[in-house]
Design a protein around this motif. Structure first.
Motif, PDB file in Angstrom:
ATOM      1  N   PHE A 329       0.820  -1.203   0.000  1.00 28.55           N
ATOM      2  CA  PHE A 329       0.000   0.000   0.000  1.00 28.55           C
ATOM      3  C   PHE A 329       0.858   1.260   0.000  1.00 28.55           C
ATOM      4  N   GLU A 330       1.935   1.251   0.807  1.00 25.91           N
ATOM      5  CA  GLU A 330       2.787   2.436   0.890  1.00 25.91           C
ATOM      6  C   GLU A 330       3.557   2.674  -0.404  1.00 25.91           C
ATOM      7  N   ASN A 331       3.991   1.618  -1.059  1.00 24.73           N
ATOM      8  CA  ASN A 331       4.650   1.776  -2.354  1.00 24.73           C
ATOM      9  C   ASN A 331       3.685   2.324  -3.396  1.00 24.73           C
ATOM     10  N   TYR A 332       2.433   1.888  -3.303  1.00 24.70           N
ATOM     11  CA  TYR A 332       1.428   2.362  -4.270  1.00 24.70           C
ATOM     12  C   TYR A 332       1.176   3.855  -4.106  1.00 24.70           C
ATOM     13  N   ILE A 333       0.935   4.301  -2.869  1.00 22.12           N
ATOM     14  CA  ILE A 333       0.627   5.725  -2.682  1.00 22.12           C
ATOM     15  C   ILE A 333       1.869   6.594  -2.893  1.00 22.12           C
ATOM     16  N   ALA A 334       3.064   6.050  -2.635  1.00 21.81           N
ATOM     17  CA  ALA A 334       4.290   6.813  -2.900  1.00 21.81           C
ATOM     18  C   ALA A 334       4.454   7.060  -4.389  1.00 21.81           C
ATOM     19  N   GLY A 335       4.080   6.069  -5.210  1.00 26.82           N
ATOM     20  CA  GLY A 335       4.158   6.245  -6.657  1.00 26.82           C
ATOM     21  C   GLY A 335       3.103   7.190  -7.190  1.00 26.82           C
ATOM     22  N   ARG A 336       1.939   7.196  -6.551  1.00 27.78           N
ATOM     23  CA  ARG A 336       0.857   8.075  -7.006  1.00 27.78           C
ATOM     24  C   ARG A 336       1.090   9.527  -6.618  1.00 27.78           C
ATOM     25  N   PHE A 337       1.770   9.755  -5.487  1.00 23.32           N
ATOM     26  CA  PHE A 337       1.986  11.134  -5.002  1.00 23.32           C
ATOM     27  C   PHE A 337       3.480  11.349  -4.711  1.00 23.32           C
ATOM     28  N   PRO A 338       4.295  11.458  -5.757  1.00 24.89           N
ATOM     29  CA  PRO A 338       5.751  11.513  -5.578  1.00 24.89           C
ATOM     30  C   PRO A 338       6.250  12.786  -4.887  1.00 24.89           C
ATOM     31  N   GLU A 339       5.457  13.836  -4.814  1.00 26.89           N
ATOM     32  CA  GLU A 339       5.911  15.098  -4.234  1.00 26.89           C
ATOM     33  C   GLU A 339       5.297  15.382  -2.867  1.00 26.89           C
ATOM     34  N   ALA A 340       4.432  14.536  -2.380  1.00 27.57           N
ATOM     35  CA  ALA A 340       3.712  14.812  -1.137  1.00 27.57           C
ATOM     36  C   ALA A 340       4.637  14.663   0.075  1.00 27.57           C
ATOM     37  N   LYS A 341       4.785  15.745   0.867  1.00 26.80           N
ATOM     38  CA  LYS A 341       5.625  15.682   2.059  1.00 26.80           C
ATOM     39  C   LYS A 341       5.050  14.732   3.105  1.00 26.80           C
ATOM     40  N   PHE A 342       3.732  14.658   3.174  1.00 27.45           N
ATOM     41  CA  PHE A 342       3.077  13.760   4.120  1.00 27.45           C
ATOM     42  C   PHE A 342       3.542  12.328   3.923  1.00 27.45           C
ATOM     43  N   ILE A 343       3.846  11.962   2.687  1.00 25.01           N
ATOM     44  CA  ILE A 343       4.239  10.592   2.367  1.00 25.01           C
ATOM     45  C   ILE A 343       5.745  10.406   2.408  1.00 25.01           C
ATOM     46  N   HIS A 344       6.511  11.403   1.957  1.00 25.71           N
ATOM     47  CA  HIS A 344       7.946  11.194   1.727  1.00 25.71           C
ATOM     48  C   HIS A 344       8.869  11.819   2.770  1.00 25.71           C
ATOM     49  N   LYS A 345       8.441  12.853   3.487  1.00 23.07           N
ATOM     50  CA  LYS A 345       9.341  13.504   4.430  1.00 23.07           C
ATOM     51  C   LYS A 345       9.582  12.608   5.651  1.00 23.07           C
ATOM     52  N   THR A 346      10.863  12.401   5.967  1.00 18.75           N
ATOM     53  CA  THR A 346      11.237  11.506   7.059  1.00 18.75           C
ATOM     54  C   THR A 346      11.562  12.303   8.311  1.00 18.75           C
ATOM     55  N   TYR A 347      11.035  11.843   9.434  1.00 21.29           N
ATOM     56  CA  TYR A 347      11.295  12.454  10.741  1.00 21.29           C
ATOM     57  C   TYR A 347      12.099  11.470  11.591  1.00 21.29           C
ATOM     58  N   TYR A 348      12.905  12.030  12.504  1.00 20.53           N
ATOM     59  CA  TYR A 348      13.755  11.191  13.355  1.00 20.53           C
ATOM     60  C   TYR A 348      13.494  11.524  14.822  1.00 20.53           C
ATOM     61  N   VAL A 349      13.340  10.467  15.611  1.00 24.20           N
ATOM     62  CA  VAL A 349      13.102  10.625  17.039  1.00 24.20           C
ATOM     63  C   VAL A 349      14.135   9.809  17.791  1.00 24.20           C
ATOM     64  N   LYS A 350      14.854  10.453  18.714  1.00 21.53           N
ATOM     65  CA  LYS A 350      15.850   9.770  19.530  1.00 21.53           C
ATOM     66  C   LYS A 350      15.143   8.925  20.588  1.00 21.53           C
TER      67      LYS A 350
END
Length: 462
Positions: A329-350
């Motif tokens: 599912f995540e690969n599918y929506i990543a391909g459909r919305f390649p510019e969406a920050k909600f999908i692609h932006k990575t956050y890091y938590v210590k």
């Protein structure tokens, strides 16, 4: 090409070190699961004649179709062709894109249904631990009610946390723990049944099985029992993946056929022992789940250990089955919305007080996986019926994944034409299995509908 190195259908290379014995172990571990807990009840519905015969019939069909599927690991030739690393790739090569959609639909419905079944089974085992300790302290006649919905929420919270950990599906210890605990509760169940049988010395049960209730109830329970056995034997959706671990020479399909035979024979012997000894111990009053139906009160600590093994097994196994759904599912929506920050932006938590360093996640991973697990937990809370859900999962997954696609790929590979004797034989077997799956689905749905009449919403009490 070096020994043990194979080029897959996508052009990459990977090393395989698996042997006949590792493949046999993988098969036995894949087949043995929560379905064993329902075998005593299943044989009780079918009786001393049909119970063992049906188990042997499912063994034969599963073994035969597995040998057909093993030949489809390579395309177009089973020995010299290009390997397919997963089941759906084999379907794509032999049957085309339309069947890929149908195969994917069957696989993912089966995977999700298994998650619902795991939630129900783990929560009933949590309840059983609490009740076993209560009965031990206060006597077998004590009122020791517990809320199934509460424990399902607890189990779901565990999965919410585990679903956010990186690369969980690649953690080797998870599979090791799952295998160890699955065999742990299986052998504990067998030992408890054997002990109960020895304690009273009677050979209980009847040739035709239970006769409680109306003939209609009897018929639906028989259909439900067929679904439970189908669930206990379904492993075709990971057969190709197991075969992909085997080194060659000898050819992988030959090794896989031997491993399938050894693995299924060992499993069938175990199923017959547990189903028949459980039926001999309990007779027509066999519980739906031998560890949670309180056919055993003592030794309470051994019952607790068995149920704790079930809980640990399903806490880990849930993620093994959920990760492919997440990934697809995540690969599918990543391909459909390649510019969406909600999908692609990575956050890091210590992570404090740990050696894991930083935990990385995306908002889509956090939100979508949480919604998925909450929905799965909600469905389990609405349908908290162990035998019925197992039967429905088995019925829905057995025919398409274990029979239809292997038979269809075999006929395409061998160019078997319509009307030939082998075509008639294979289609006849597939039709018979389809009818059994449909009948088992009807029995499972009827049992769910019947139980829903007496269930209070979100107040499942055992």
């Amino acid at each position: 090409m070096e020994k043990g190195i194979v080029n897959d259908a996508k052009g990459g290379e990977h090393e395989r070190q698996g042997t006949l014995w590792t493949a046999t172990a993988h098969i036995a571990a894949a087949v043995v699961g929560s379905g064993v807990l329902a075998l005593a009840w299943t044989v009780a519905q079918l009786g001393w004649v049909m119970g063992p015969l049906v188990i042997l019939g499912f063994f034969w069909v599963t073994y035969y179709t597995s040998t057909l599927l093993a030949d489809c690991y390579r395309f177009p030739d089973p020995i010299t062709g290009t390997p397919n690393r997963v089941y759906i790739d084999a379907v794509r090569c032999y049957l085309g894109p339309r069947n890929v959609f149908l195969c994917g639909l069957a696989q993912y419905i089966n995977l999700w249904g298994t998650l619902v079944g795991y939630t129900i089974t783990a929560s009933t085992s949590m309840i059983a631990v609490k009740r076993a300790n209560c009965f031990h302290r206060n006597g077998h006649g004590a009122r020791c009610d517990a809320s199934g919905s509460t424990f399902m929420v607890v189990f779901g919270l565990f999965q919410l946390v585990l679903s956010q950990l990186p690369s969980l599906e690649n953690i080797t210890w998870l599979s090791v723990v799952a295998v160890a605990t699955s065999f742990g509760y299986s052998f504990i169940s067998l030992g408890l049944c054997a002990g109960k049988w020895a304690s009273h010395g009677d050979f209980r049960g009847t040739l035709a099985g239970t006769d409680n209730g109306s003939p209609g109830d009897k018929a639906f329970n028989v259909l439900l029992a067929l679904g439970n056995i189908a669930f206990a034997y379904t492993f075709a959706d990971i057969l190709i993946e197991i075969q992909d671990t085997i080194k060659s020479p000898p050819p992988e399909n030959k090794t896989m056929k031997k491993a399938t035979f050894y693995g299924l024979v060992l499993t069938t012997i175990f199923y017959l022992l547990l189903g028949c000894i459980g039926y001999a111990a309990f007779g027509n009053d066999a519980p739906g789940n031998v560890l949670t139906g309180f056919g055993f009160y003592e030794p309470f600590w051994l019952v607790d250990i068995g149920n704790i093994c079930v809980i640990i097994h399903f806490i880990g196994a849930y993620q093994v089955f959920a990760q492919p759904i997440f990934a697809r599912f995540e690969n599918y929506i990543a391909g459909r919305f390649p510019e969406a920050k909600f999908i692609h932006k990575t956050y890091y938590v210590k992570l404090p007080l740990t050696d894991f360093g930083s935990l990385s996640f995306t908002l889509s991973k956090l939100v979508l996986r949480t919604i998925f697990i909450m929905f799965t937990t909600l469905v389990a809370m609405l349908l908290p019926f162990f035998n019925a859900v197992l039967g429905l999962i088995g019925a829905l997954g057995f025919w398409p994944l274990s029979v239809y696609f292997p038979v269809s790929m075999h006929m395409a590979q061998k160019k078997i034409k319509r009307g030939q004797p082998k075509w008639i034989m294979l289609q006849g077997m597939s039709l018979l299995c389809l009818l059994i799956s449909l009948a088992a689905s009807i029995g499972s749905v009827q049992d769910i509908v019947h139980n829903l009449k007496f269930a209070a919403l979100f107040k499942t009490v055992y």
